[in-house]
Design an enzyme around this catalytic site. Sequence first.
Site, PDB file in Angstrom:
ATOM      1  N   LYS A  13       0.838  -1.208   0.000  1.00 16.53           N
ATOM      2  CA  LYS A  13       0.000   0.000   0.000  1.00 16.53           C
ATOM      3  C   LYS A  13       0.871   1.256   0.000  1.00 16.53           C
ATOM      4  CE  LYS A  13      -1.859  -1.196   3.964  1.00 16.53           C
ATOM      5  NZ  LYS A  13      -1.189  -2.481   4.251  1.00 16.53           N
ATOM      6  N   ARG A  89      -9.321   1.047   9.603  1.00 20.05           N
ATOM      7  CA  ARG A  89      -8.920  -0.343   9.801  1.00 20.05           C
ATOM      8  C   ARG A  89      -9.920  -1.111  10.641  1.00 20.05           C
ATOM      9  NH1 ARG A  89      -2.574   0.448   9.874  1.00 20.05           N
ATOM     10  NH2 ARG A  89      -2.177  -1.299   8.554  1.00 20.05           N
ATOM     11  N   ARG A 128      11.808  -5.918   4.419  1.00 20.29           N
ATOM     12  CA  ARG A 128      11.628  -4.473   4.224  1.00 20.29           C
ATOM     13  C   ARG A 128      12.640  -3.641   5.007  1.00 20.29           C
ATOM     14  NH1 ARG A 128       5.939  -1.881   5.224  1.00 20.29           N
ATOM     15  NH2 ARG A 128       6.157  -2.963   7.200  1.00 20.29           N
ATOM     16  N   ARG A 165      11.807  -1.744  10.627  1.00 22.46           N
ATOM     17  CA  ARG A 165      10.797  -1.408  11.621  1.00 22.46           C
ATOM     18  C   ARG A 165      10.729  -2.478  12.716  1.00 22.46           C
ATOM     19  NH1 ARG A 165       5.493   0.222   8.224  1.00 22.46           N
ATOM     20  NH2 ARG A 165       4.523  -1.141   9.778  1.00 22.46           N
ATOM     21  N   ARG A 176       0.103  -9.016  13.520  1.00 27.35           N
ATOM     22  CA  ARG A 176      -0.372  -7.976  12.595  1.00 27.35           C
ATOM     23  C   ARG A 176      -1.328  -8.573  11.560  1.00 27.35           C
ATOM     24  NH1 ARG A 176       4.901  -5.413  10.344  1.00 27.35           N
ATOM     25  NH2 ARG A 176       3.464  -4.115   9.143  1.00 27.35           N
TER      26      ARG A 176
HETATM   27  P1  AP5 Z   1       4.922  -1.628   1.720  1.00 25.06           P
HETATM   28  O1  AP5 Z   1       4.572  -0.755   0.564  1.00 25.06           O
HETATM   29  O2  AP5 Z   1       5.781  -1.049   2.803  1.00 25.06           O
HETATM   30  O3  AP5 Z   1       3.615  -2.345   2.316  1.00 25.06           O
HETATM   31  P2  AP5 Z   1       2.391  -1.797   3.142  1.00 25.06           P
HETATM   32  O4  AP5 Z   1       1.176  -2.448   2.597  1.00 25.06           O
HETATM   33  O5  AP5 Z   1       2.411  -0.299   3.191  1.00 25.06           O
HETATM   34  O6  AP5 Z   1       2.736  -2.441   4.539  1.00 25.06           O
HETATM   35  P3  AP5 Z   1       2.795  -1.870   6.008  1.00 25.06           P
HETATM   36  O7  AP5 Z   1       3.460  -2.946   6.821  1.00 25.06           O
HETATM   37  O8  AP5 Z   1       3.428  -0.508   6.094  1.00 25.06           O
HETATM   38  O9  AP5 Z   1       1.335  -1.764   6.386  1.00 25.06           O
HETATM   39  P4  AP5 Z   1       0.771  -1.981   7.739  1.00 25.06           P
HETATM   40  O10 AP5 Z   1      -0.601  -1.791   7.364  1.00 25.06           O
HETATM   41  O11 AP5 Z   1       1.038  -3.176   8.504  1.00 25.06           O
HETATM   42  O12 AP5 Z   1       1.579  -0.913   8.642  1.00 25.06           O
HETATM   43  P5  AP5 Z   1       1.273   0.560   9.081  1.00 25.06           P
HETATM   44  O13 AP5 Z   1       2.502   1.321   9.070  1.00 25.06           O
HETATM   45  O14 AP5 Z   1       0.090   1.081   8.348  1.00 25.06           O
HETATM   46  O15 AP5 Z   1       5.645  -2.929   1.101  1.00 25.06           O
HETATM   47  C1  AP5 Z   1       6.114  -3.960   1.965  1.00 25.06           C
HETATM   48  C2  AP5 Z   1       7.473  -4.458   1.427  1.00 25.06           C
HETATM   49  O16 AP5 Z   1       7.259  -5.143   0.191  1.00 25.06           O
HETATM   50  C3  AP5 Z   1       8.477  -3.332   1.136  1.00 25.06           C
HETATM   51  O17 AP5 Z   1       9.776  -3.767   1.464  1.00 25.06           O
HETATM   52  C4  AP5 Z   1       8.350  -3.119  -0.377  1.00 25.06           C
HETATM   53  O18 AP5 Z   1       9.576  -2.652  -0.938  1.00 25.06           O
HETATM   54  C5  AP5 Z   1       7.988  -4.518  -0.865  1.00 25.06           C
HETATM   55  N1  AP5 Z   1       7.084  -4.526  -2.018  1.00 25.06           N
HETATM   56  C6  AP5 Z   1       6.045  -3.677  -2.249  1.00 25.06           C
HETATM   57  N2  AP5 Z   1       5.418  -3.996  -3.410  1.00 25.06           N
HETATM   58  C7  AP5 Z   1       6.078  -5.081  -3.907  1.00 25.06           C
HETATM   59  C8  AP5 Z   1       5.910  -5.885  -5.074  1.00 25.06           C
HETATM   60  N3  AP5 Z   1       4.923  -5.655  -5.957  1.00 25.06           N
HETATM   61  N4  AP5 Z   1       6.752  -6.934  -5.268  1.00 25.06           N
HETATM   62  C9  AP5 Z   1       7.755  -7.187  -4.383  1.00 25.06           C
HETATM   63  N5  AP5 Z   1       7.986  -6.456  -3.262  1.00 25.06           N
HETATM   64  C10 AP5 Z   1       7.135  -5.419  -3.008  1.00 25.06           C
HETATM   65  O19 AP5 Z   1       0.781   0.328  10.582  1.00 25.06           O
HETATM   66  C11 AP5 Z   1       1.703  -0.011  11.595  1.00 25.06           C
HETATM   67  C12 AP5 Z   1       0.991  -0.086  12.936  1.00 25.06           C
HETATM   68  O20 AP5 Z   1       0.414   1.203  13.262  1.00 25.06           O
HETATM   69  C13 AP5 Z   1      -0.196  -1.055  13.028  1.00 25.06           C
HETATM   70  O21 AP5 Z   1       0.228  -2.369  13.307  1.00 25.06           O
HETATM   71  C14 AP5 Z   1      -0.995  -0.427  14.191  1.00 25.06           C
HETATM   72  O22 AP5 Z   1      -0.405  -0.714  15.428  1.00 25.06           O
HETATM   73  C15 AP5 Z   1      -0.837   1.052  13.933  1.00 25.06           C
HETATM   74  N6  AP5 Z   1      -1.915   1.585  13.079  1.00 25.06           N
HETATM   75  C16 AP5 Z   1      -1.768   2.132  11.836  1.00 25.06           C
HETATM   76  N7  AP5 Z   1      -2.971   2.524  11.347  1.00 25.06           N
HETATM   77  C17 AP5 Z   1      -3.887   2.207  12.305  1.00 25.06           C
HETATM   78  C18 AP5 Z   1      -5.306   2.349  12.377  1.00 25.06           C
HETATM   79  N8  AP5 Z   1      -6.036   2.886  11.389  1.00 25.06           N
HETATM   80  N9  AP5 Z   1      -5.925   1.887  13.493  1.00 25.06           N
HETATM   81  C19 AP5 Z   1      -5.223   1.370  14.511  1.00 25.06           C
HETATM   82  N10 AP5 Z   1      -3.881   1.211  14.514  1.00 25.06           N
HETATM   83  C20 AP5 Z   1      -3.221   1.623  13.406  1.00 25.06           C
END
Ligand code: AP5
Length: 220
Positions: A13, A89, A128, A165, A176
């Site tokens: 994403k 979420r 990552r 991270r 997660r």
């Molecule tokens: P990346 O683009 O980083 O993936 P992502 O979907 O953004 O994954 P995240 O882990 O950041 O999402 P998340 O939802 O768990 O974490 P967030 O920070 O929102 O890609 C992943 C990897 O794959 C990278 O290395 C990339 O290079 C690679 N890649 C990408 N596309 C590729 C492809 N096509 N082919 C190969 N490789 C590829 O949330 C973190 C924490 O914050 C949560 O756990 C929670 O505690 C809190 N939080 C955040 N939002 C909320 C909410 N709304 N409510 C409550 N808690 C929340």
Amino acid sequence: MRMVFLGPPGAGKGTQAQQIHEETSIPLLIMGDMLRASVKRQDEVGLEAQGYMNRGELVPDEVVIRVILKRLEEEDCQTKGFMLDGFPRTSQQAQALDKHLSQCNQQLDLVIYYSLPDEIAIQRLSGRKICRKCGKIYNISTLNISTDEQTVCSKENCGGEIYQRVDDDPSVQPKRLAEYHQKTSPLLEYYRQKGMLREVSANRKVEEIFSETMKNLKMT
Ligand code: AP5
């Protein structure tokens, strides 16, 4: 344009949202980054969120809703719309967003769902790395860096430190994913019923996913 990105952790994403933001200049609101910035500042939100994030659990609804609604009221989101990565979420968050938009006489245009099997998501999370300075996302196993030795960002004029991270540790990943399946995946049906959901397979090359996402944006 007002849109939401949904999908499991590691679906890509953030990778896609950054590219779409560069292409369209639509304001990009990354919930996880906003929370991580609060944790770094050790402000009230950060102190509350830190433990949940490190354990791979969702931060309480009232905290994230407060943070995002405040940001949505800013001028850029009011005039240019927004892309939300990581919010909503839970059902409560989705309803809070709907209520806020209807109070502003606005509505969501599009929800993109990046689908990906769990085992590939785990592989991506494990490899990552992120630049502390510019936020560029790398991957040592699937994408753009082939060695664990690289410690600085290769983006022009950056050179920031690359780090992993805390919540990408293998001990946190299952939690997660479980949180996603239990609390976030019901939103797929919520938005499908509203006719807003577009599914894009994330199990492909970054450029292919980007191109299909842009097609969906242009059709909306
Ligand atoms: P990346 O683009 O980083 O993936 P992502 O979907 O953004 O994954 P995240 O882990 O950041 O999402 P998340 O939802 O768990 O974490 P967030 O920070 O929102 O890609 C992943 C990897 O794959 C990278 O290395 C990339 O290079 C690679 N890649 C990408 N596309 C590729 C492809 N096509 N082919 C190969 N490789 C590829 O949330 C973190 C924490 O914050 C949560 O756990 C929670 O505690 C809190 N939080 C955040 N939002 C909320 C909410 N709304 N409510 C409550 N808690 C929340």
